[in-house]
Design a protein around this motif. Structure first.
Motif, PDB file in Angstrom:
ATOM      1  N   SER A 279       0.900  -0.936   0.239  1.00 22.73           N
ATOM      2  CA  SER A 279      -0.382   0.053  -0.175  1.00 22.73           C
ATOM      3  C   SER A 279       1.142   1.436  -0.362  1.00 22.73           C
ATOM      4  O   SER A 279       2.176   1.259   0.623  1.00 22.73           O
ATOM      5  CB  SER A 279      -0.898  -0.395   1.678  1.00 22.73           C
ATOM      6  OG  SER A 279      -1.782  -0.846   1.366  1.00 22.73           O
ATOM      7  N   SER A 280       0.063   2.789  -0.303  1.00 20.18           N
ATOM      8  CA  SER A 280       1.056   3.516  -0.151  1.00 20.18           C
ATOM      9  C   SER A 280       0.644   4.685   0.985  1.00 20.18           C
ATOM     10  O   SER A 280      -0.053   3.640   1.527  1.00 20.18           O
ATOM     11  CB  SER A 280       0.626   4.560  -1.638  1.00 20.18           C
ATOM     12  OG  SER A 280      -0.858   5.365  -1.550  1.00 20.18           O
ATOM     13  N   PRO A 281       1.493   5.249   1.775  1.00 24.89           N
ATOM     14  CA  PRO A 281       0.598   5.866   2.880  1.00 24.89           C
ATOM     15  C   PRO A 281      -0.491   6.291   3.487  1.00 24.89           C
ATOM     16  O   PRO A 281      -1.269   6.241   4.479  1.00 24.89           O
ATOM     17  CB  PRO A 281       2.277   6.747   2.815  1.00 24.89           C
ATOM     18  CG  PRO A 281       3.683   6.692   1.992  1.00 24.89           C
ATOM     19  CD  PRO A 281       2.442   5.834   1.275  1.00 24.89           C
ATOM     20  N   ALA A 282      -0.806   6.611   2.692  1.00 27.16           N
ATOM     21  CA  ALA A 282      -2.025   7.095   2.165  1.00 27.16           C
ATOM     22  C   ALA A 282      -3.417   6.211   2.155  1.00 27.16           C
ATOM     23  O   ALA A 282      -4.271   6.193   2.709  1.00 27.16           O
ATOM     24  CB  ALA A 282      -2.566   8.101   1.231  1.00 27.16           C
ATOM     25  N   GLY A 283      -2.884   5.331   0.959  1.00 23.40           N
ATOM     26  CA  GLY A 283      -4.146   4.128   1.407  1.00 23.40           C
ATOM     27  C   GLY A 283      -3.652   3.376   2.820  1.00 23.40           C
ATOM     28  O   GLY A 283      -4.602   2.184   2.774  1.00 23.40           O
ATOM     29  N   ILE A 284      -2.918   3.336   4.114  1.00 22.05           N
ATOM     30  CA  ILE A 284      -2.853   3.045   4.585  1.00 22.05           C
ATOM     31  C   ILE A 284      -2.692   3.257   6.318  1.00 22.05           C
ATOM     32  O   ILE A 284      -2.069   3.925   6.438  1.00 22.05           O
ATOM     33  CB  ILE A 284      -1.664   1.984   4.673  1.00 22.05           C
ATOM     34  CG1 ILE A 284      -1.098   1.004   6.028  1.00 22.05           C
ATOM     35  CG2 ILE A 284       0.088   2.857   4.528  1.00 22.05           C
ATOM     36  CD1 ILE A 284       0.174   0.105   5.982  1.00 22.05           C
ATOM     37  N   ILE A 285      -3.867   3.063   6.704  1.00 25.75           N
ATOM     38  CA  ILE A 285      -3.946   2.986   8.287  1.00 25.75           C
ATOM     39  C   ILE A 285      -3.068   2.825   9.667  1.00 25.75           C
ATOM     40  O   ILE A 285      -3.428   1.540   9.792  1.00 25.75           O
ATOM     41  CB  ILE A 285      -5.539   3.883   8.699  1.00 25.75           C
ATOM     42  CG1 ILE A 285      -6.266   4.320   7.679  1.00 25.75           C
ATOM     43  CG2 ILE A 285      -5.505   4.482   9.989  1.00 25.75           C
ATOM     44  CD1 ILE A 285      -7.736   4.037   8.357  1.00 25.75           C
ATOM     45  N   GLU A 286      -2.003   3.504   9.896  1.00 27.00           N
ATOM     46  CA  GLU A 286      -0.810   3.373  11.320  1.00 27.00           C
ATOM     47  C   GLU A 286      -2.059   3.263  12.775  1.00 27.00           C
ATOM     48  O   GLU A 286      -1.821   4.199  12.655  1.00 27.00           O
ATOM     49  CB  GLU A 286      -0.171   3.384  11.318  1.00 27.00           C
ATOM     50  CG  GLU A 286       0.814   3.308   9.107  1.00 27.00           C
ATOM     51  CD  GLU A 286       2.176   3.230   9.325  1.00 27.00           C
ATOM     52  OE1 GLU A 286       2.536   3.684  10.120  1.00 27.00           O
ATOM     53  OE2 GLU A 286       2.546   2.339   8.487  1.00 27.00           O
ATOM     54  N   MET A 287      -1.827   2.474  13.186  1.00 28.46           N
ATOM     55  CA  MET A 287      -2.188   2.050  14.240  1.00 28.46           C
ATOM     56  C   MET A 287      -1.647   3.511  15.173  1.00 28.46           C
ATOM     57  O   MET A 287      -1.736   4.161  16.387  1.00 28.46           O
ATOM     58  CB  MET A 287      -2.088   0.511  15.763  1.00 28.46           C
ATOM     59  CG  MET A 287      -2.962   0.050  15.104  1.00 28.46           C
ATOM     60  SD  MET A 287      -4.634   0.106  14.925  1.00 28.46           S
ATOM     61  CE  MET A 287      -4.213  -0.486  16.411  1.00 28.46           C
ATOM     62  N   LEU A 288       0.282   3.460  15.363  1.00 23.31           N
ATOM     63  CA  LEU A 288       1.038   4.494  15.757  1.00 23.31           C
ATOM     64  C   LEU A 288       0.283   6.092  14.705  1.00 23.31           C
ATOM     65  O   LEU A 288       1.383   6.548  14.866  1.00 23.31           O
ATOM     66  CB  LEU A 288       2.296   4.130  15.546  1.00 23.31           C
ATOM     67  CG  LEU A 288       1.767   3.134  16.704  1.00 23.31           C
ATOM     68  CD1 LEU A 288       3.726   2.360  17.197  1.00 23.31           C
ATOM     69  CD2 LEU A 288       1.196   3.459  18.323  1.00 23.31           C
ATOM     70  N   ASP A 289       0.052   6.107  13.722  1.00 23.82           N
ATOM     71  CA  ASP A 289      -0.262   7.055  13.079  1.00 23.82           C
ATOM     72  C   ASP A 289       0.194   7.982  13.945  1.00 23.82           C
ATOM     73  O   ASP A 289      -1.189   8.342  14.906  1.00 23.82           O
ATOM     74  CB  ASP A 289      -0.600   7.317  11.494  1.00 23.82           C
ATOM     75  CG  ASP A 289      -0.364   7.118  10.926  1.00 23.82           C
ATOM     76  OD1 ASP A 289       1.177   7.200  10.206  1.00 23.82           O
ATOM     77  OD2 ASP A 289      -1.070   6.954   9.729  1.00 23.82           O
ATOM     78  N   GLU A 290      -0.286   9.624  13.814  1.00 30.78           N
ATOM     79  CA  GLU A 290      -1.061  10.972  14.526  1.00 30.78           C
ATOM     80  C   GLU A 290      -2.036  10.701  14.259  1.00 30.78           C
ATOM     81  O   GLU A 290      -2.573  10.169  13.108  1.00 30.78           O
ATOM     82  CB  GLU A 290      -0.162  12.319  13.802  1.00 30.78           C
ATOM     83  CG  GLU A 290       1.403  12.369  14.259  1.00 30.78           C
ATOM     84  CD  GLU A 290       1.691  13.268  14.971  1.00 30.78           C
ATOM     85  OE1 GLU A 290       0.782  13.420  16.237  1.00 30.78           O
ATOM     86  OE2 GLU A 290       2.527  13.900  15.848  1.00 30.78           O
ATOM     87  N   PRO A 291      -2.661  10.673  15.071  1.00 24.65           N
ATOM     88  CA  PRO A 291      -4.130  10.767  15.044  1.00 24.65           C
ATOM     89  C   PRO A 291      -4.987  11.781  13.772  1.00 24.65           C
ATOM     90  O   PRO A 291      -5.865  11.037  13.189  1.00 24.65           O
ATOM     91  CB  PRO A 291      -4.817  11.279  16.572  1.00 24.65           C
ATOM     92  CG  PRO A 291      -4.028  10.784  17.402  1.00 24.65           C
ATOM     93  CD  PRO A 291      -2.418  11.047  16.569  1.00 24.65           C
ATOM     94  N   LYS A 292      -4.341  12.992  13.794  1.00 23.12           N
ATOM     95  CA  LYS A 292      -4.601  13.616  12.522  1.00 23.12           C
ATOM     96  C   LYS A 292      -4.096  13.348  11.309  1.00 23.12           C
ATOM     97  O   LYS A 292      -5.400  13.927  10.163  1.00 23.12           O
ATOM     98  CB  LYS A 292      -4.615  15.196  13.005  1.00 23.12           C
ATOM     99  CG  LYS A 292      -2.843  15.196  13.049  1.00 23.12           C
ATOM    100  CD  LYS A 292      -3.120  17.029  12.987  1.00 23.12           C
ATOM    101  CE  LYS A 292      -1.387  18.026  12.993  1.00 23.12           C
ATOM    102  NZ  LYS A 292      -0.370  17.317  14.706  1.00 23.12           N
ATOM    103  N   THR A 293      -3.591  12.219  10.828  1.00 20.85           N
ATOM    104  CA  THR A 293      -3.163  12.287   9.779  1.00 20.85           C
ATOM    105  C   THR A 293      -3.797  10.629   9.511  1.00 20.85           C
ATOM    106  O   THR A 293      -4.397  10.477   8.144  1.00 20.85           O
ATOM    107  CB  THR A 293      -1.491  11.630   9.649  1.00 20.85           C
ATOM    108  OG1 THR A 293      -0.965  12.599  10.272  1.00 20.85           O
ATOM    109  CG2 THR A 293      -0.798  10.796   8.739  1.00 20.85           C
ATOM    110  N   SER A 294      -4.560   9.985  10.620  1.00 21.06           N
ATOM    111  CA  SER A 294      -5.784   9.296   9.815  1.00 21.06           C
ATOM    112  C   SER A 294      -7.341   9.757   9.681  1.00 21.06           C
ATOM    113  O   SER A 294      -7.170   8.695   8.731  1.00 21.06           O
ATOM    114  CB  SER A 294      -5.880   7.823  11.296  1.00 21.06           C
ATOM    115  OG  SER A 294      -4.603   7.699  11.824  1.00 21.06           O
ATOM    116  N   ALA A 295      -7.169  10.701  10.233  1.00 16.92           N
ATOM    117  CA  ALA A 295      -8.336  11.831   9.800  1.00 16.92           C
ATOM    118  C   ALA A 295      -8.162  11.890   8.973  1.00 16.92           C
ATOM    119  O   ALA A 295      -9.197  11.512   7.986  1.00 16.92           O
ATOM    120  CB  ALA A 295      -8.710  12.324  10.950  1.00 16.92           C
ATOM    121  N   LYS A 296      -7.448  12.441   8.007  1.00 18.01           N
ATOM    122  CA  LYS A 296      -7.052  12.827   6.586  1.00 18.01           C
ATOM    123  C   LYS A 296      -7.289  11.625   5.683  1.00 18.01           C
ATOM    124  O   LYS A 296      -7.989  12.326   4.976  1.00 18.01           O
ATOM    125  CB  LYS A 296      -5.586  13.866   6.861  1.00 18.01           C
ATOM    126  CG  LYS A 296      -5.343  14.871   5.396  1.00 18.01           C
ATOM    127  CD  LYS A 296      -4.264  15.467   6.307  1.00 18.01           C
ATOM    128  CE  LYS A 296      -3.732  15.918   4.505  1.00 18.01           C
ATOM    129  NZ  LYS A 296      -1.746  16.460   4.694  1.00 18.01           N
TER     130      LYS A 296
END
Ligand code: TYM
Length: 332
Positions: A201-218
């Motif tokens: 997956s590209s970074p935008a395609g994958i929600i990482e559990m440890l991403d900054e929450p606002k990155t996941s929201a985006k």
């Protein structure tokens, strides 16, 4: 209590939503009335090249994440694969029971070796599923909670167990895959017909559990959908929207049909905005807890050591039976 076993590779800085919804959440739930063995598959990780320092870090991060999501060392043996040498030892015996053509049919080898070509892939990558069979069979589990992409490996595991039992003596239990249909294949947010995957997956395609929450929201807000405007669960015709509904339903416990009713007449922006909030609510405490656990590495390594001891006491006994049945002379 029935036994369960499963593993996860420490090949990323963070687990992703596919790992969590497809498998790890079931690990946590199954602890209640099963006897669980859960491990971090570092032997499997080195089938592709790893930086030693990063591998060590990621192994501890994996342990911290498992504890943060609710794996309880008082209920589950949680351990690192390389600390239990019986995995590699049984792996060898099973390799000698596997046909070359049989190993060649494993589709993950084809996928993972596609980039550099078969010649560049390690032999370890080729025998990967056989080591996985050893991981499983050592503990004689009833169930193996995994996502859909592991089904073929589970089939090989059952074949090898049956072959060994038939050729020598009944030794292994035939394990059942434990795959929850609704979340067995979480899609890539940008390419929803493909699975969410740390390697593809590209970074935008994958929600990482440890991403900054606002990155996941985006990432949720920019997920690929379709050109209609109807919020309906239809994985064939509407893979993007259906994937979002699946994630929404899994995180909130609301049935997909309830969500469809709730969003009747509303737009994709509404669905994405609400799901983004749900995701933020979920990952924020998880992330804090993981980072806290990572601050005390001595505590983490002590838990892993204790888990390895518990695992070894079971694995040793199985390997002893196997060696005896194969015809190896016992040392004492
Ligand atoms: P791994 O580390 O790739 O993934 C860990 C778990 O996450 C599941 N998963 C998914 N589920 C649903 N949707 C997705 N997009 C998604 N992506 C990943 C996987 O199915 C897996 O359950 N070979 C295993 C590790 C392993 C193992 C074992 C598992 C080694 N030995 C013994 C079970 C038993 C793997 O690479 O998983």
């Amino acid at each position: 209590r029935p036994r369960v076993l499963s593993g996860i590779q420490p090949t990323a800085d963070s687990f992703h939503f596919g790992n969590y919804l497809g498998a790890l959440r079931q690990w946590v739930d199954l602890q209640r009335d099963h006897q669980p063995f859960f491990f971090i598959a570092d032997l499997h990780a080195i089938t592709l090249e790893q930086d030693p320092k990063v591998l060590r870090e990621r192994t501890l991060r994996a342990a911290a994440q498992l504890l943060a999501m609710g794996i309880d060392p008082a209920r589950s043996a949680i351990f690192v694969q390389s600390q239990v040498p019986e995995h590699a030892q049984l792996g060898w015996v099973l390799q000698c029971l596997t046909g070359f053509g049989e190993a060649r049919r494993m589709t993950q080898f084809k996928d993972k070796s596609a980039k550099g070509g078969e010649g560049a892939a390690s032999v370890g990558l080729f025998t990967y599923p056989i080591l996985q069979a050893a991981d499983i069979l050592l503990y004689r589990p009833h169930y193996v909670p995994v996502g859909e992409d592991q089904r073929q490996h589970l089939e090989l595991t059952r074949d090898l167990a049956q072959r060994f039992n038939h050729r020598y003596k009944k030794t292994f239990r035939l394990p059942e895959p434990y795959i929850l249909k609704a979340t067995a294949k979480i899609g890539d947010l940008q390419n929803p017909t493909a699975k969410m995957s740390k390697s593809a997956s590209s970074p935008a395609g994958i929600i990482e559990m440890l991403d900054e929450p606002k990155t996941s929201a985006k990432k949720i807000r920019s997920a690929v959908t379709d050109s209609e405007a109807e919020i309906r669960f239809d994985p064939e015709a509407k893979p993007g929207v259906s994937n979002l509904l699946t994630i929404y339903s899994a995180l909130t416990g609301e049935a997909v049909t309830t969500l469809e009713e709730q969003y009747a007449g509303k737009g994709y922006g509404d669905l994405k905005g609400d799901l983004a909030d749900v995701v933020v609510q979920f990952v924020t405490p998880f992330r804090e807890r993981t980072l806290e656990l990572l601050d005390d590495q001595a505590h983490l390594t002590a838990i892993l050591k204790q888990g390895a001891e518990q695992a070894r006491s079971v694995a040793e006994a199985t390997l002893r039976d196997v060696y005896q049945r194969v015809g190896f002379v016992a040392a004492s």
